[in-house]
Design a protein around this motif. Structure first.
Motif, PDB file in Angstrom:
ATOM      1  N   GLU A 136      -8.134  -0.653   1.145  1.00 42.62           N
ATOM      2  CA  GLU A 136      -6.921  -1.524   0.336  1.00 42.62           C
ATOM      3  C   GLU A 136      -5.528  -1.858   0.634  1.00 42.62           C
ATOM      4  O   GLU A 136      -5.514  -3.096   1.899  1.00 42.62           O
ATOM      5  CB  GLU A 136      -7.035  -2.202  -0.927  1.00 42.62           C
ATOM      6  CG  GLU A 136      -9.130  -2.085  -0.979  1.00 42.62           C
ATOM      7  CD  GLU A 136      -9.042  -2.582  -2.793  1.00 42.62           C
ATOM      8  OE1 GLU A 136      -9.895  -2.580  -3.647  1.00 42.62           O
ATOM      9  OE2 GLU A 136      -8.234  -1.693  -3.084  1.00 42.62           O
ATOM     10  N   LEU A 137      -5.483  -0.675   1.144  1.00 41.67           N
ATOM     11  CA  LEU A 137      -3.792  -0.471   1.190  1.00 41.67           C
ATOM     12  C   LEU A 137      -4.006  -1.377   2.955  1.00 41.67           C
ATOM     13  O   LEU A 137      -2.800  -2.047   3.555  1.00 41.67           O
ATOM     14  CB  LEU A 137      -3.106   0.604   0.860  1.00 41.67           C
ATOM     15  CG  LEU A 137      -2.570   0.930  -0.241  1.00 41.67           C
ATOM     16  CD1 LEU A 137      -2.470   2.296  -0.295  1.00 41.67           C
ATOM     17  CD2 LEU A 137      -1.749  -0.506  -0.626  1.00 41.67           C
ATOM     18  N   ALA A 138      -4.221  -0.176   3.143  1.00 46.37           N
ATOM     19  CA  ALA A 138      -4.248  -0.315   4.986  1.00 46.37           C
ATOM     20  C   ALA A 138      -5.205  -2.035   5.474  1.00 46.37           C
ATOM     21  O   ALA A 138      -3.737  -2.454   6.393  1.00 46.37           O
ATOM     22  CB  ALA A 138      -5.762   0.708   6.114  1.00 46.37           C
ATOM     23  N   TYR A 139      -6.351  -2.259   4.685  1.00 47.68           N
ATOM     24  CA  TYR A 139      -6.403  -3.990   5.249  1.00 47.68           C
ATOM     25  C   TYR A 139      -5.106  -4.768   5.030  1.00 47.68           C
ATOM     26  O   TYR A 139      -5.045  -5.462   5.980  1.00 47.68           O
ATOM     27  CB  TYR A 139      -7.506  -4.264   3.949  1.00 47.68           C
ATOM     28  CG  TYR A 139      -7.853  -5.822   4.774  1.00 47.68           C
ATOM     29  CD1 TYR A 139      -8.342  -5.673   5.746  1.00 47.68           C
ATOM     30  CD2 TYR A 139      -7.948  -6.646   3.990  1.00 47.68           C
ATOM     31  CE1 TYR A 139      -9.512  -7.538   5.949  1.00 47.68           C
ATOM     32  CE2 TYR A 139      -8.187  -7.692   4.496  1.00 47.68           C
ATOM     33  CZ  TYR A 139      -8.692  -8.637   5.067  1.00 47.68           C
ATOM     34  OH  TYR A 139      -9.157  -9.839   5.512  1.00 47.68           O
ATOM     35  N   ILE A 140      -4.639  -5.282   4.127  1.00 47.29           N
ATOM     36  CA  ILE A 140      -3.452  -5.857   3.462  1.00 47.29           C
ATOM     37  C   ILE A 140      -2.423  -5.145   4.049  1.00 47.29           C
ATOM     38  O   ILE A 140      -2.064  -6.736   5.269  1.00 47.29           O
ATOM     39  CB  ILE A 140      -3.665  -6.018   1.665  1.00 47.29           C
ATOM     40  CG1 ILE A 140      -4.608  -5.957   0.898  1.00 47.29           C
ATOM     41  CG2 ILE A 140      -2.161  -7.001   1.806  1.00 47.29           C
ATOM     42  CD1 ILE A 140      -3.933  -6.117  -0.541  1.00 47.29           C
ATOM     43  N   LYS A 142       0.588  -8.081   8.826  1.00 41.73           N
ATOM     44  CA  LYS A 142       1.323  -7.875  10.164  1.00 41.73           C
ATOM     45  C   LYS A 142       2.552  -7.464  10.198  1.00 41.73           C
ATOM     46  O   LYS A 142       3.770  -7.429  10.935  1.00 41.73           O
ATOM     47  CB  LYS A 142       1.797  -9.513  11.043  1.00 41.73           C
ATOM     48  CG  LYS A 142       0.317  -9.770  11.745  1.00 41.73           C
ATOM     49  CD  LYS A 142       0.718 -11.085  12.008  1.00 41.73           C
ATOM     50  CE  LYS A 142      -0.827 -12.321  12.439  1.00 41.73           C
ATOM     51  NZ  LYS A 142      -1.578 -12.043  11.963  1.00 41.73           N
ATOM     52  N   ILE A 143       2.048  -6.037   9.265  1.00 34.68           N
ATOM     53  CA  ILE A 143       3.619  -4.816   9.300  1.00 34.68           C
ATOM     54  C   ILE A 143       2.733  -3.792   9.693  1.00 34.68           C
ATOM     55  O   ILE A 143       1.676  -3.721  10.253  1.00 34.68           O
ATOM     56  CB  ILE A 143       2.929  -4.874   7.335  1.00 34.68           C
ATOM     57  CG1 ILE A 143       3.999  -5.553   6.953  1.00 34.68           C
ATOM     58  CG2 ILE A 143       3.944  -3.460   7.484  1.00 34.68           C
ATOM     59  CD1 ILE A 143       3.873  -5.813   5.215  1.00 34.68           C
ATOM     60  N   VAL A 144       3.744  -3.090  10.296  1.00 30.30           N
ATOM     61  CA  VAL A 144       3.249  -1.994  11.208  1.00 30.30           C
ATOM     62  C   VAL A 144       3.034  -0.631   9.989  1.00 30.30           C
ATOM     63  O   VAL A 144       3.686  -1.052   8.822  1.00 30.30           O
ATOM     64  CB  VAL A 144       4.816  -0.924  11.808  1.00 30.30           C
ATOM     65  CG1 VAL A 144       4.151   0.124  12.134  1.00 30.30           C
ATOM     66  CG2 VAL A 144       5.015  -2.497  12.662  1.00 30.30           C
ATOM     67  N   PHE A 203       2.974  -9.304   0.514  1.00 32.00           N
ATOM     68  CA  PHE A 203       1.613  -8.099   0.072  1.00 32.00           C
ATOM     69  C   PHE A 203       1.355  -8.966  -0.890  1.00 32.00           C
ATOM     70  O   PHE A 203       0.049  -8.653  -1.694  1.00 32.00           O
ATOM     71  CB  PHE A 203       1.970  -6.673   0.297  1.00 32.00           C
ATOM     72  CG  PHE A 203       1.589  -5.903   0.247  1.00 32.00           C
ATOM     73  CD1 PHE A 203       0.843  -5.126   1.353  1.00 32.00           C
ATOM     74  CD2 PHE A 203       1.040  -5.016  -1.112  1.00 32.00           C
ATOM     75  CE1 PHE A 203      -0.087  -4.020   0.929  1.00 32.00           C
ATOM     76  CE2 PHE A 203       0.346  -4.305  -1.236  1.00 32.00           C
ATOM     77  CZ  PHE A 203      -0.372  -3.573  -0.203  1.00 32.00           C
ATOM     78  N   ILE A 204       2.028  -8.387  -2.038  1.00 32.93           N
ATOM     79  CA  ILE A 204       1.337  -9.120  -3.979  1.00 32.93           C
ATOM     80  C   ILE A 204       0.043 -10.077  -3.572  1.00 32.93           C
ATOM     81  O   ILE A 204      -0.330 -10.096  -4.587  1.00 32.93           O
ATOM     82  CB  ILE A 204       2.485  -9.382  -4.699  1.00 32.93           C
ATOM     83  CG1 ILE A 204       3.675  -7.964  -4.630  1.00 32.93           C
ATOM     84  CG2 ILE A 204       2.334  -9.322  -5.562  1.00 32.93           C
ATOM     85  CD1 ILE A 204       4.837  -8.300  -5.363  1.00 32.93           C
TER      86      ILE A 204
END
Length: 270
Positions: free
Chosen positions: A30-34, A39-41, A73-74
């Motif tokens: 889930e972290l990776a997807y969000i 569009k964060i590295v 992100f939140i």
């Protein structure tokens, strides 16, 4: 979205520790997807979850000199659509984030979106603003058994049903300890009888100890009769319950569980 001032490292770290909490936070996938969706590295994918998220958000914040990426992100992480069957997880994350974000003047609404609000300067103010009955019970050092039996209801701030579940938990614990299958006053009177007790809260050797056993039994019968039965049989609108009343009743339930912690079974182990 308007430009948002960068968050200090403490706020950013605390928010990441909530979002990526080991037990109640987002999963690695889930972290990776969000992160990708924002569009964060993903600068450190092999690190622990919260450090991975912190490093990614810190890199974006330092690069663009804005705090928008945390809010973005939140907003995505707390999209209510993702919590159709995980309401407890949503409320826990929202409540904990509201404590953290309040120091910067932000709050997560019930729809999962972050809005500006009055900035808090004290931990007490932040925790009060979070509005979680759970936090107030933690402040009272409530017994863990209280939370075990009514966690979801507490997170909904549903005092009516939370109390019902907590008292049902008391009855179930007494049944487990005594081996009986009855309920209410019958269960209490059989378990904590002073003539033929199954359970005892002390050695029952002196008049004072016998009186204490009787008094504890009366407290239990009173709790079932004056609180559980009206809650169980009356509509919520017919039995209004304030937050203060709920906290006081939970404190009594907590006291009962602490007594049960040291209760022994006659002629055997519990």
């Amino acid at each position: 979205m308007d430009k948002i001032e960068p968050f200090n490292a403490q706020i950013l770290e605390a928010a990441c520790k909530v979002l990526a909490d080991t037990e109640r936070g987002l999963t690695g996938l889930e972290l990776a997807y969000i992160i990708q969706d924002c569009k964060i590295v993903d600068v450190d994918p092999s690190n622990t979850k919260w450090k991975r998220l912190f490093n990614s958000l810190a890199e974006a914040q330092n690069k663009y000199q804005v705090g928008n990426h945390l809010i973005m992100f939140i907003n995505r992480a707390l999209n209510p659509v993702s919590y159709a069957r995980k309401k407890e997880a949503f409320e826990w994350r929202r409540s904990e984030l509201n404590v953290v974000l309040s120091f910067s003047g932000y709050q997560v609404r019930e729809d999962g979106q972050v809005i500006r609000t009055q900035k808090e300067t004290t931990l007490r103010g932040a925790r009060e603003r979070a509005g979680a009955l759970r936090i107030k019970l933690e402040d009272r050092n409530a017994h863990q058994e209280v939370f075990n039996y009514c966690r979801a209801e507490l997170l909904d701030q549903n005092y009516f049903h939370a109390i019902l579940e907590a008292i049902k938990g008391v009855a179930q614990r007494i049944r487990n300890m005594s081996g009986l299958s009855t309920d209410g006053a019958e269960l209490v009177n059989s378990s904590f009888s002073v003539k033929n007790p199954i359970l005892k809260i002390n050695s029952l050797q002196t008049e004072t100890e016998i009186s204490e056993q009787k008094g504890f039994s009366n407290i239990l019968v009173g709790l079932f009769g004056s609180v559980r039965n009206p809650v169980a049989h009356a509509p919520k609108t017919s039995w209004p319950l304030s937050e203060q009343d709920a906290l006081d009743i939970f404190s009594m339930i907590s006291f009962i569980h602490r007594k049960l912690d040291t209760t022994t079974k006659i002629g055997g182990s519990i």
